[in-house]
Design a protein around this motif. Structure first.
Motif, PDB file in Angstrom:
ATOM      1  N   VAL A  48      -4.230   5.504  -6.670  1.00  7.98           N
ATOM      2  CA  VAL A  48      -3.833   6.261  -5.482  1.00  7.98           C
ATOM      3  C   VAL A  48      -2.856   7.375  -5.839  1.00  7.98           C
ATOM      4  O   VAL A  48      -2.973   8.503  -5.362  1.00  7.98           O
ATOM      5  CB  VAL A  48      -3.243   5.332  -4.392  1.00  7.98           C
ATOM      6  CG1 VAL A  48      -2.550   6.128  -3.301  1.00  7.98           C
ATOM      7  CG2 VAL A  48      -4.344   4.483  -3.789  1.00  7.98           C
ATOM      8  N   LEU A  49      -1.900   7.085  -6.703  1.00  8.51           N
ATOM      9  CA  LEU A  49      -0.915   8.106  -7.057  1.00  8.51           C
ATOM     10  C   LEU A  49      -1.528   9.255  -7.853  1.00  8.51           C
ATOM     11  O   LEU A  49      -0.958  10.338  -7.905  1.00  8.51           O
ATOM     12  CB  LEU A  49       0.267   7.487  -7.806  1.00  8.51           C
ATOM     13  CG  LEU A  49       1.175   6.611  -6.952  1.00  8.51           C
ATOM     14  CD1 LEU A  49       2.297   6.013  -7.783  1.00  8.51           C
ATOM     15  CD2 LEU A  49       1.746   7.374  -5.766  1.00  8.51           C
ATOM     16  N   ASP A  50      -2.693   9.027  -8.460  1.00  9.38           N
ATOM     17  CA  ASP A  50      -3.389  10.116  -9.155  1.00  9.38           C
ATOM     18  C   ASP A  50      -3.860  11.177  -8.166  1.00  9.38           C
ATOM     19  O   ASP A  50      -3.851  12.359  -8.472  1.00  9.38           O
ATOM     20  CB  ASP A  50      -4.598   9.590  -9.941  1.00  9.38           C
ATOM     21  CG  ASP A  50      -4.195   8.705 -11.108  1.00  9.38           C
ATOM     22  OD1 ASP A  50      -3.019   8.768 -11.543  1.00  9.38           O
ATOM     23  OD2 ASP A  50      -5.055   7.939 -11.570  1.00  9.38           O
ATOM     24  N   MET A  83       0.837  -1.207   0.000  1.00  3.27           N
ATOM     25  CA  MET A  83       0.000   0.000   0.000  1.00  3.27           C
ATOM     26  C   MET A  83       0.869   1.252   0.000  1.00  3.27           C
ATOM     27  O   MET A  83       0.615   2.192  -0.755  1.00  3.27           O
ATOM     28  CB  MET A  83      -0.917   0.013   1.224  1.00  3.27           C
ATOM     29  CG  MET A  83      -1.974  -1.053   1.227  1.00  3.27           C
ATOM     30  SD  MET A  83      -3.447  -0.566   0.362  1.00  3.27           S
ATOM     31  CE  MET A  83      -4.119   0.587   1.533  1.00  3.27           C
ATOM     32  N   ASN A  84       1.894   1.272   0.834  1.00  8.44           N
ATOM     33  CA  ASN A  84       2.773   2.433   0.922  1.00  8.44           C
ATOM     34  C   ASN A  84       3.532   2.675  -0.378  1.00  8.44           C
ATOM     35  O   ASN A  84       3.884   3.812  -0.692  1.00  8.44           O
ATOM     36  CB  ASN A  84       3.740   2.296   2.094  1.00  8.44           C
ATOM     37  CG  ASN A  84       3.040   2.497   3.424  1.00  8.44           C
ATOM     38  OD1 ASN A  84       1.983   3.116   3.511  1.00  8.44           O
ATOM     39  ND2 ASN A  84       3.619   1.952   4.478  1.00  8.44           N
ATOM     40  N   ALA A 140       2.132   1.948  -3.267  1.00  9.55           N
ATOM     41  CA  ALA A 140       1.075   2.021  -4.287  1.00  9.55           C
ATOM     42  C   ALA A 140       1.314   0.955  -5.357  1.00  9.55           C
ATOM     43  O   ALA A 140       1.155   1.194  -6.550  1.00  9.55           O
ATOM     44  CB  ALA A 140       0.979   3.421  -4.892  1.00  9.55           C
ATOM     45  N   ASP A 141       1.694  -0.235  -4.906  1.00 17.00           N
ATOM     46  CA  ASP A 141       2.024  -1.349  -5.794  1.00 17.00           C
ATOM     47  C   ASP A 141       0.778  -2.200  -6.018  1.00 17.00           C
ATOM     48  O   ASP A 141       0.511  -3.149  -5.267  1.00 17.00           O
ATOM     49  CB  ASP A 141       3.157  -2.167  -5.173  1.00 17.00           C
ATOM     50  CG  ASP A 141       3.675  -3.255  -6.085  1.00 17.00           C
ATOM     51  OD1 ASP A 141       2.945  -3.694  -6.999  1.00 17.00           O
ATOM     52  OD2 ASP A 141       4.824  -3.682  -5.869  1.00 17.00           O
ATOM     53  N   SER A 142       0.028  -1.875  -7.052  1.00 18.69           N
ATOM     54  CA  SER A 142      -1.247  -2.550  -7.291  1.00 18.69           C
ATOM     55  C   SER A 142      -1.056  -4.035  -7.596  1.00 18.69           C
ATOM     56  O   SER A 142      -1.932  -4.839  -7.270  1.00 18.69           O
ATOM     57  CB  SER A 142      -2.022  -1.866  -8.411  1.00 18.69           C
ATOM     58  OG  SER A 142      -1.269  -1.847  -9.601  1.00 18.69           O
ATOM     59  N   GLY A 170       2.344   9.947  -2.696  1.00 17.74           N
ATOM     60  CA  GLY A 170       2.000   8.721  -1.998  1.00 17.74           C
ATOM     61  C   GLY A 170       1.178   8.975  -0.741  1.00 17.74           C
ATOM     62  O   GLY A 170       1.083  10.098  -0.255  1.00 17.74           O
ATOM     63  N   SER A 209      -3.021   7.108   8.391  1.00 20.23           N
ATOM     64  CA  SER A 209      -2.464   7.460   7.087  1.00 20.23           C
ATOM     65  C   SER A 209      -2.131   8.942   7.062  1.00 20.23           C
ATOM     66  O   SER A 209      -2.730   9.738   7.784  1.00 20.23           O
ATOM     67  CB  SER A 209      -3.458   7.141   5.967  1.00 20.23           C
ATOM     68  OG  SER A 209      -4.601   7.985   6.064  1.00 20.23           O
ATOM     69  N   ALA A 254      -6.352   0.828  -6.241  1.00 17.92           N
ATOM     70  CA  ALA A 254      -4.985   0.869  -5.720  1.00 17.92           C
ATOM     71  C   ALA A 254      -4.051   1.557  -6.696  1.00 17.92           C
ATOM     72  O   ALA A 254      -3.186   2.340  -6.298  1.00 17.92           O
ATOM     73  CB  ALA A 254      -4.495  -0.539  -5.409  1.00 17.92           C
ATOM     74  N   SER A 255      -4.238   1.309  -7.978  1.00 18.81           N
ATOM     75  CA  SER A 255      -3.344   1.925  -8.960  1.00 18.81           C
ATOM     76  C   SER A 255      -3.665   3.397  -9.168  1.00 18.81           C
ATOM     77  O   SER A 255      -2.836   4.148  -9.678  1.00 18.81           O
ATOM     78  CB  SER A 255      -3.395   1.162 -10.285  1.00 18.81           C
ATOM     79  OG  SER A 255      -4.692   1.174 -10.821  1.00 18.81           O
TER      80      SER A 255
END
Length: 139
Positions: free
Chosen positions: A60-62, A18-19, A21-23, A67, A88, A57-58
């Protein structure tokens, strides 16, 4: 190693993913019929299936270009269930700093995440992640 210790390690690996952002690693943690349920009455509340979880999950960086960092404060395990207290922190694309406190309940089956339940401050979700929008009220 006990099943509780194994599951705690799985949870630690999940938060590492999660940290980052590894989908792909997040997806690999879930059973094919795995789900994630988010509490409350927000635009993101409800139950998601594995494909929906991976898409989220993918993305999140958007919304958190630098992060979203999760810190685990405590874990308690019993059998196939692990309870987690966490928080968080991250800066949203709006410029608003997002901080939330959570209780997660992980339920595993055969080493894979079957159900994840997520409880948090839903007002933070609405104010920051949903830009103040709320779902329409049922009549």
């Amino acid at each position: 190693m006990s099943i509780e210790e194994e599951n705690k390690r799985r949870v630690e690996a999940f938060f590492d993913a999660m940290n980052a952002a590894d989908s792909q690693r997040i997806a690999a943690a879930y059973a094919e019929d795995g789900t994630c349920w988010t509490s409350g009455n927000t635009l993101i509340s409800g139950t998601l299936t594995k494909p929906q979880i991976v898409a989220g999950a993918s993305a999140v960086l958007d919304v958190f270009p630098e992060g979203l960092a999760f810190t685990v404060h405590a874990m308690t395990a019993e059998g196939e269930r692990v309870a987690v207290e966490a928080e968080s922190n991250g800066q949203h694309v709006s410029g608003i700093w997002y901080r939330n406190l959570y209780h997660f309940l992980f339920e595993f089956r055969n080493g894979k995440l079957l159900r994840l339940k997520e409880y948090m401050d839903t007002e933070q979700i609405t104010d920051v992640l949903c830009g103040g929008e709320r779902p329409p009220q049922a009549e």
